[in-house]
Structures are given as C-alpha cells and as structure tokens.
Design a protein around this motif. Structure first.
Motif, PDB file in Angstrom:
ATOM      1  N   LYS A  92       0.815  -1.211   0.000  1.00 10.59           N
ATOM      2  CA  LYS A  92       0.000   0.000   0.000  1.00 10.59           C
ATOM      3  C   LYS A  92       0.849   1.261   0.000  1.00 10.59           C
ATOM      4  N   ARG A  93       2.067   1.138   0.508  1.00 11.53           N
ATOM      5  CA  ARG A  93       2.980   2.285   0.517  1.00 11.53           C
ATOM      6  C   ARG A  93       4.414   1.759   0.527  1.00 11.53           C
ATOM      7  N   LEU A  94       5.331   2.610   0.135  1.00 10.81           N
ATOM      8  CA  LEU A  94       6.747   2.271   0.142  1.00 10.81           C
ATOM      9  C   LEU A  94       7.395   2.790   1.420  1.00 10.81           C
ATOM     10  N   PRO A  95       8.486   2.142   1.864  1.00  8.06           N
ATOM     11  CA  PRO A  95       9.189   2.656   3.043  1.00  8.06           C
ATOM     12  C   PRO A  95       9.709   4.066   2.802  1.00  8.06           C
ATOM     13  N   LEU A  96       9.706   4.880   3.847  1.00 11.79           N
ATOM     14  CA  LEU A  96      10.219   6.234   3.754  1.00 11.79           C
ATOM     15  C   LEU A  96      11.741   6.210   3.820  1.00 11.79           C
ATOM     16  N   VAL A  97      12.385   6.894   2.922  1.00 14.32           N
ATOM     17  CA  VAL A  97      13.843   7.009   2.934  1.00 14.32           C
ATOM     18  C   VAL A  97      14.214   8.474   2.758  1.00 14.32           C
ATOM     19  N   GLY A  98      15.376   8.841   3.268  1.00 14.01           N
ATOM     20  CA  GLY A  98      15.848  10.202   3.122  1.00 14.01           C
ATOM     21  C   GLY A  98      15.169  11.157   4.080  1.00 14.01           C
ATOM     22  N   LEU A  99      15.425  12.442   3.855  1.00 15.96           N
ATOM     23  CA  LEU A  99      14.917  13.504   4.723  1.00 15.96           C
ATOM     24  C   LEU A  99      14.035  14.441   3.918  1.00 15.96           C
ATOM     25  N   PRO A 139      16.525  13.736  -0.664  1.00 17.98           N
ATOM     26  CA  PRO A 139      17.858  14.053  -0.126  1.00 17.98           C
ATOM     27  C   PRO A 139      18.138  13.276   1.146  1.00 17.98           C
ATOM     28  N   ALA A 140      19.416  13.065   1.396  1.00 14.81           N
ATOM     29  CA  ALA A 140      19.852  12.383   2.625  1.00 14.81           C
ATOM     30  C   ALA A 140      20.993  13.178   3.229  1.00 14.81           C
ATOM     31  N   GLY A 141      20.806  13.682   4.419  1.00 10.80           N
ATOM     32  CA  GLY A 141      21.877  14.403   5.082  1.00 10.80           C
ATOM     33  C   GLY A 141      22.010  15.841   4.625  1.00 10.80           C
ATOM     34  N   PRO A 142      23.074  16.506   5.057  1.00  7.66           N
ATOM     35  CA  PRO A 142      23.235  17.938   4.791  1.00  7.66           C
ATOM     36  C   PRO A 142      23.564  18.219   3.341  1.00  7.66           C
ATOM     37  N   PRO A 143      23.121  19.374   2.819  1.00  7.89           N
ATOM     38  CA  PRO A 143      23.468  19.738   1.436  1.00  7.89           C
ATOM     39  C   PRO A 143      24.912  20.178   1.319  1.00  7.89           C
ATOM     40  N   THR A 351      24.346  -3.362   4.193  1.00 14.31           N
ATOM     41  CA  THR A 351      24.217  -2.207   5.090  1.00 14.31           C
ATOM     42  C   THR A 351      24.414  -0.913   4.313  1.00 14.31           C
ATOM     43  N   LEU A 352      23.372  -0.088   4.266  1.00 17.49           N
ATOM     44  CA  LEU A 352      23.449   1.260   3.711  1.00 17.49           C
ATOM     45  C   LEU A 352      22.992   2.219   4.804  1.00 17.49           C
ATOM     46  N   ILE A 353      23.855   3.148   5.171  1.00 10.28           N
ATOM     47  CA  ILE A 353      23.586   4.066   6.278  1.00 10.28           C
ATOM     48  C   ILE A 353      23.844   5.489   5.804  1.00 10.28           C
ATOM     49  N   LEU A 365      19.850   3.764   9.310  1.00  8.74           N
ATOM     50  CA  LEU A 365      19.807   2.652   8.367  1.00  8.74           C
ATOM     51  C   LEU A 365      18.754   2.935   7.300  1.00  8.74           C
ATOM     52  N   VAL A 366      19.134   2.749   6.046  1.00  9.64           N
ATOM     53  CA  VAL A 366      18.202   3.023   4.956  1.00  9.64           C
ATOM     54  C   VAL A 366      17.264   1.851   4.738  1.00  9.64           C
ATOM     55  N   GLU A 367      17.808   0.644   4.586  1.00 10.70           N
ATOM     56  CA  GLU A 367      16.998  -0.545   4.341  1.00 10.70           C
ATOM     57  C   GLU A 367      16.788  -1.310   5.649  1.00 10.70           C
ATOM     58  N   PRO A 368      15.771  -2.174   5.737  1.00 12.13           N
ATOM     59  CA  PRO A 368      15.586  -2.972   6.952  1.00 12.13           C
ATOM     60  C   PRO A 368      16.751  -3.935   7.145  1.00 12.13           C
ATOM     61  N   GLN A 369      17.373  -3.873   8.322  1.00 17.17           N
ATOM     62  CA  GLN A 369      18.547  -4.708   8.588  1.00 17.17           C
ATOM     63  C   GLN A 369      18.585  -5.035  10.085  1.00 17.17           C
ATOM     64  N   PRO A 370      17.821  -6.052  10.501  1.00 16.60           N
ATOM     65  CA  PRO A 370      17.769  -6.372  11.934  1.00 16.60           C
ATOM     66  C   PRO A 370      19.055  -6.970  12.476  1.00 16.60           C
ATOM     67  N   GLN A 371      19.965  -7.420  11.606  1.00 18.18           N
ATOM     68  CA  GLN A 371      21.184  -8.071  12.072  1.00 18.18           C
ATOM     69  C   GLN A 371      22.360  -7.113  12.206  1.00 18.18           C
ATOM     70  N   GLN A 372      22.165  -5.848  11.847  1.00 18.88           N
ATOM     71  CA  GLN A 372      23.225  -4.853  11.978  1.00 18.88           C
ATOM     72  C   GLN A 372      22.656  -3.590  12.621  1.00 18.88           C
ATOM     73  N   SER A 373      23.534  -2.859  13.312  1.00 16.66           N
ATOM     74  CA  SER A 373      23.141  -1.620  13.961  1.00 16.66           C
ATOM     75  C   SER A 373      23.420  -0.432  13.045  1.00 16.66           C
ATOM     76  N   ALA A 374      22.687   0.662  13.255  1.00 25.73           N
ATOM     77  CA  ALA A 374      22.986   1.896  12.535  1.00 25.73           C
ATOM     78  C   ALA A 374      24.377   2.420  12.880  1.00 25.73           C
ATOM     79  N   ASN A 375      24.924   1.995  14.015  1.00 20.04           N
ATOM     80  CA  ASN A 375      26.280   2.395  14.416  1.00 20.04           C
ATOM     81  C   ASN A 375      27.355   1.483  13.845  1.00 20.04           C
TER      82      ASN A 375
END
Length: 401
Positions: A92-99, A139-143, A351-353, A365-375
């Motif tokens: 019904k909808r796509l995951p939200l990515v970016g800012l 966009p993702a992060g600062p310009p 892992t894409l962060i 974290l951009v994509e779902p990744q339960p086995q890795q941390s955003a850190n």
C-alpha cells in the motif's frame, strides 16, 4: 546356594565397574570433542562485530569437518520456507527514505554552465500503477553547495514479486569523496588496517557508508589503499576504482597487482554483471555458482547488493531482498548503470547508512537490517566498507586518522 554364590558379581563391584565405564566414556568424548571445544572457545573469544549466532555459524563453516554441508542443509530448509513467493497482495505504501520531501534538481541561469549536470532523473516505475513517490529521489543528510550530494529512493523492481522493494542510493561524484576502509579481518592482509571504522576526525563531513564486496578469497578479490596493496588485484575482475582526481569508475582490471599512484583506492568483487549497458551473458541463477557467490541454504533469491556507474560518472548503490544475480543486474541497468558489479550478499551483510549532523553525527539505516546496527561503521567492524564524505579541495586520499 545364593545368587551371589552362583557366580553373580557383588553389587559393590558392579557399581564400581559401571562407574569406570562411565568415566571412560566421558574421557573418550572429551578426547574427541576437546579440540572442537578449544577451537570454538578461541573463535568465540576473538574480537568481533558479529552477533553470537552468526559467529557460531561461521565457526561451523570454517572449522568443523563438512561444516559447509551441515550449515547448508540446515539453512536450505529455513530459507526455502521463507523465500519470497510470486504474486500476493500489493504494497500500500513504500518505506520512507531520506529527509524531507522530494529533491529538486538545480536550475542554473539561462546560458550558464551547470556544475550539477549529473542530477539523476526519477527511476521509471516497473508497475503500471506506481505507488506514491515510487522512484522519486529524496535528499539524505546535509546539502553541499546548496544541493544534496546523496539521494535515496525506493521502487518495486519485479511485477511477479509485488512486495519486494529495492533501496537505491545515488552519490554525486563532483561533491563527494569516497574512501575504502579495511575491517578487522577483511581483507586478511591489509597494508594498513586502520581504525576499522569511520575515523573520528572525519565524521563531521560524513554523508553515508555502505558494505563492500565479496571477501578476498572469493575469486581472488584484491584491494588497494593510497597506493599500497592489501590483496593483489586480479586481472579480469570487476574493480571499483576511486581516482585521486575524484573520478569513480568500474573497470575490468588489467594492470597487475597494484592500482598505481593515480588511484586513491580500489576494490574488486567477482566479474562485471553489467557492461556497456548490457547484462553479462555469463550470468546464471545457480545458487552455488563459483562465479557469482554461494547463497545461504542454496537459496537463489536472497538479499543482494551491488554498485554501478551511470553515464555521467556518478556512483549508484542498490540493496534488495529476494534477488538473483540476474535480477540484481537488471535493477542496476534499470536505474541507469552502464557498468555494474555485485557486492556482498545474504541477510547478515547488506548495510546502507546515511548520516545527519547535530551535536553529533546521527546514523540512519536506509533498508531494513535487523542483524546490523545503525552504528555499524562508527565502531570497529569485521568487514571492509566504504565511507562517503563531503568533498574537500585537493587530491582524494583515504584518511585513516
């Protein structure tokens, strides 16, 4: 005459004999299992970024006789039961990515040369009725120089699998500098092991990080940093190259074990999967292909990642579940890659962060990744990886401090 007098063993002697047998049996088990227990303990006590379960599985694969076969049989049942199925309900909808909202491309004044001519077009939807925002860049992060140097989007790549989502990143080669870092154990013979994470001194300009490719022992994948060889480069392998003048490219390597002084870094991963806009005719969907990687449990459709170069020289990164090497190549070609290569596969490693900056760097974290941390890449990691920085003036190098 009693039973004992008829020749039966006294109870005390029988008990002692049974005890000796049990002790002997335990001793035999310890002799047989002792080396394995020691090996497992040594393996598990090594410094590592992997979770307990993943470490245990990797030990079985590496140190247990027929370990690969044992793990493969076990995982075949699990991943076979959890493999994506054709059809099913639509998302019904796509995951939200970016800012924020969609990214707007630069609009230079009439007649003025554009410094941002590489701005990407939205990805053409595969489905006749696209979902809101499908293929639209965010966009993702600062310009940098008033415009985001990193863009993200999502889209559904296959009509037969309507719930599978591809996560895509685009990196502007003119406003970013990409660096390649060894991890704790990969590549095995790093010339400079470095911090095994993004150096603290560089985090103020950090924009994104993403996983690297297949390990060095798979088809002899070489790598270099700042003119020094980690593992020798192999002729014919697909090689992601970062030049000191800031250009990024994917080449079929021809040139010996070292990349040379004009190259800031290089990383190989198997053979090219897209070349001059065409799929490599040698691609196949064999799940145990020596050319394209062994997938968990002989499952053809697994998480896969890849990188590509568009016709303007910008870098693309893709992570998607439920992919074969062929469908991954098709995704990369569809989003505009004229040359592409497969990076790491299977659920543990993708892992894409991206990062935003307030009082401190904030990973996401951009994509779902339960086995890795955003850190993941802000602390020492076992595997090698790439960091995307805001571009500085002067030649590109890999900063280890």
């Amino acid at each position: 005459m009693t039973a004992s007098a008829a020749g039966s063993e006294p109870p005390a002697r029988a008990t002692a004999r049974g005890r000796r047998r049990r002790v002997a049996a335990v001793a035999v088990v310890l002799v047989l299992l002792g080396p394995a227990l020691i090996s497992y303990a040594v393996w598990m006590l090594r410094p590592t970024s992997m979770a307990f379960g993943v470490r245990s599985v990797e030990w079985v694969r590496a140190d247990v006789p027929f370990g690969n076969a044992i793990v493969d049989v076990t995982e075949q049942a699990y991943y076979g039961a959890h493999a994506p199925r054709k059809g099913g309900p639509q998302l019904k909808r796509l995951p939200l990515v970016g800012l924020g909202g969609p990214a707007a491309g630069p609009t230079p004044a009439a007649g003025a040369p554009s410094r941002h001519a590489a701005w990407p077009r939205p990805i053409r939807p595969v489905f006749a009725q696209p979902l809101p925002g499908e293929g639209v860049w965010h966009p993702a992060g600062p310009p940098v120089a008033s415009h985001p140097p990193v863009l993200l989007t999502t889209f559904r790549p296959e009509v037969d699998y309507p719930r599978v989502v591809a996560y895509v990143a685009w990196f502007d080669h003119a406003r970013t500098a990409i660096a390649y870092y060894p991890g704790r154990y990969e590549p095995p013979r790093a010339a400079v092991r470095g911090p095994m994470m993004v150096p603290s001194s560089q985090r103020g300009r950090l924009l994104a990080t993403f996983n690297a490719g297949f390990i060095a022992t798979d088809v002899h994948n070489g790598s270099t940093d700042n003119g020094r060889v980690n593992e020798p480069l192999t002729d014919g392998n697909a090689t992601l190259v970062g030049y000191r003048d800031g250009r990024i490219d994917i080449v079929r390597w021809r040139g010996g074990p070292n990349a040379g002084t004009d190259v800031a870094w290089s990383r190989q991963s198997l053979r090219p999967i897209v070349w001059n806009g065409h799929l490599n005719p040698e691609l196949n969907s064999n799940p145990d292909s020596p050319q394209w990687g062994f997938s968990l449990g002989h499952a053809t459709r697994v998480w896969r990642t890849g990188v590509g170069i568009d016709r303007r020289g910008n870098l693309l990164f893709v992570a998607a579940d439920g992919q074969t090497v062929i469908t991954l190549a098709k995704i990369l070609r569809h989003i505009g890659a004229v040359r592409a290569m497969q990076f790491d596969i299977n659920p543990e490693w993708h892992t894409l962060i991206t990062y935003s900056h307030g009082h401190d760097v904030v990973p996401r974290l951009v994509e779902p990744q339960p086995q890795q941390s955003a850190n993941r890449y802000l602390v020492p990691d076992d595997r090698d990886f790439f960091a995307v920085y805001r571009r500085l003036s002067g030649p590109v190098t890999v900063p280890f401090k």
